[in-house]
Design an enzyme around this catalytic site. Structure first.
Site, PDB file in Angstrom:
ATOM      1  NE  ARG A   1      -1.147   2.626   2.775  1.00  0.00           N
ATOM      2  CZ  ARG A   1      -0.706   3.788   3.214  1.00  0.00           C
ATOM      3  NH1 ARG A   1      -0.722   4.872   2.447  1.00  0.00           N
ATOM      4  NH2 ARG A   1      -0.162   3.882   4.424  1.00  0.00           N
ATOM      5  CG  ASP A   2       3.169   4.297   3.040  1.00  0.00           C
ATOM      6  OD1 ASP A   2       3.190   5.163   2.163  1.00  0.00           O
ATOM      7  OD2 ASP A   2       3.367   4.547   4.240  1.00  0.00           O
TER       8      ASP A   2
ATOM      9  CB  CYS B   1       2.811  10.886   1.737  1.00  0.00           C
ATOM     10  SG  CYS B   1       1.175  11.648   1.838  1.00  0.00           S
TER      11      CYS B   1
ATOM     12  CG  ASN C   1       7.019   3.398   4.481  1.00  0.00           C
ATOM     13  OD1 ASN C   1       6.535   3.517   3.369  1.00  0.00           O
ATOM     14  ND2 ASN C   1       6.354   3.710   5.568  1.00  0.00           N
TER      15      ASN C   1
ATOM     16  CG  HIS D   1       7.752   7.812   5.317  1.00  0.00           C
ATOM     17  ND1 HIS D   1       7.453   7.430   4.034  1.00  0.00           N
ATOM     18  CD2 HIS D   1       6.609   7.626   6.039  1.00  0.00           C
ATOM     19  CE1 HIS D   1       6.192   7.034   3.970  1.00  0.00           C
ATOM     20  NE2 HIS D   1       5.655   7.139   5.175  1.00  0.00           N
TER      21      HIS D   1
ATOM     22  CG  HIS E   1       4.231   4.476   9.142  1.00  0.00           C
ATOM     23  ND1 HIS E   1       3.676   3.467   8.379  1.00  0.00           N
ATOM     24  CD2 HIS E   1       4.552   5.468   8.271  1.00  0.00           C
ATOM     25  CE1 HIS E   1       3.663   3.831   7.096  1.00  0.00           C
ATOM     26  NE2 HIS E   1       4.188   5.045   7.021  1.00  0.00           N
TER      27      HIS E   1
END
Length: 286
Positions: free
Chosen positions: A17-18, A222, A231, A191, A189
């Site tokens: 996803r990310d 993002c 990430n 990055h 989480h």
């Protein structure tokens, strides 16, 4: 507690996803299925597979329902869907997600860029989603983004985060959260925007986090944050943890192989360093 004294930590894989949401070309559903199957084969047991958001804003996630239909879920595996509102929740539940995630930004400016509403409105939406999700029998979790700084507002006060990064920030914020909510499982989480992602992850472990998010190959970012990078790389994180005596249940060789396979599928290199350096000590040739 020193991180090396912790026996286990959970890897929450967010690459499907990310990671993939920032790719310039739409990744075929079949490739996403193959990626998730490889991650499961490596021992990953918690995967953020898709986001159920407006496909016009995030076209990489337009196939969320089709993806879930094609996935085989072994026992003990959780597939997470990211949602931003009740409509997204309904889609994720219908698609078969067994965990629901949401993001609420600590900074109002980023929340409006990312979700088109203020932080207070997202908090209200989260309360509705959490209640409905639990009633439907699925696990729910929320991420407080921009906790360690906002690309539009700069520094974010700690109290603002508690009301709704660098390693020192991580340690201080998690320690305070632990004081306020001693039984709340903490997940982080990160990055790698300014090359402190791995240091932040280590600081989070020392401060009591039990789950760390990471993305295979270090891909991602993002679309609504200027200069956002991927990430921390899953394989780089697992190397750090294993060499420090922290168990994860995930196969590092399989992750490296998957990251290298992913490079071929995407047609470009990935930021993760283990894909370049390989295992250490290097395996003895057969």
């Amino acid at each position: 507690m020193q991180a090396a004294q912790r026996r286990t930590v959970e890897l929450f894989e967010v690459g499907p996803r990310d990671g993939l949401q920032m790719e310039p070309n739409v990744v075929p559903t079949a490739v996403k299925v193959a990626l998730i199957e490889r991650l499961l084969g490596a021992g990953v047991r918690r995967v953020e597979v898709a986001s159920f958001v407006n496909p016009k804003r995030v076209p990489q996630m337009a196939d969320a329902e089709a993806l879930l239909q094609q996935l085989h879920r072994p026992d003990g595996v959780r597939f997470t869907g990211l949602v931003m509102n009740r409509r997204g929740l309904d889609r994720a539940l219908t698609a078969g997600c067994d965990e629901i995630g949401m993001v609420v930004a600590a900074s109002d400016s980023f929340n409006r860029r990312n979700q088109h509403v203020g932080t207070d409105e997202s908090i209200a939406a989260w309360l509705e989603i959490a209640t409905a999700g639990r009633a439907a029998g699925v696990r729910v979790q929320v991420t407080i983004s921009t906790s360690f700084g906002c690309p539009f507002e700069g520094e974010v006060p700690m109290q603002r985060v508690l009301d709704v990064g660098v390693p020192a920030q991580v340690s201080a914020l998690l320690a305070r959260a632990r004081e306020l909510w001693p039984r709340l499982p903490l997940r982080c989480h990160f990055h790698n925007t300014r090359n402190t992602g791995m240091a932040n992850a280590w600081a989070a472990l020392e401060a009591g986090a039990s789950t760390l998010d990471a993305s295979i190959g270090g891909i991602g970012g993002c679309p609504f944050a200027p200069a956002a990078t991927g990430n921390i790389a899953s394989e780089d994180l697992i190397y750090l943890l294993e060499r420090s005596g922290v168990r994860t249940g995930v196969s590092l060789p399989a992750l490296i192989e998957t990251a290298r396979w992913l490079q071929q599928q995407l047609g470009h290199g990935v930021p993760g360093l283990m894909t370049k350096a390989g295992l250490f000590p290097a395996p003895t040739p057969a």
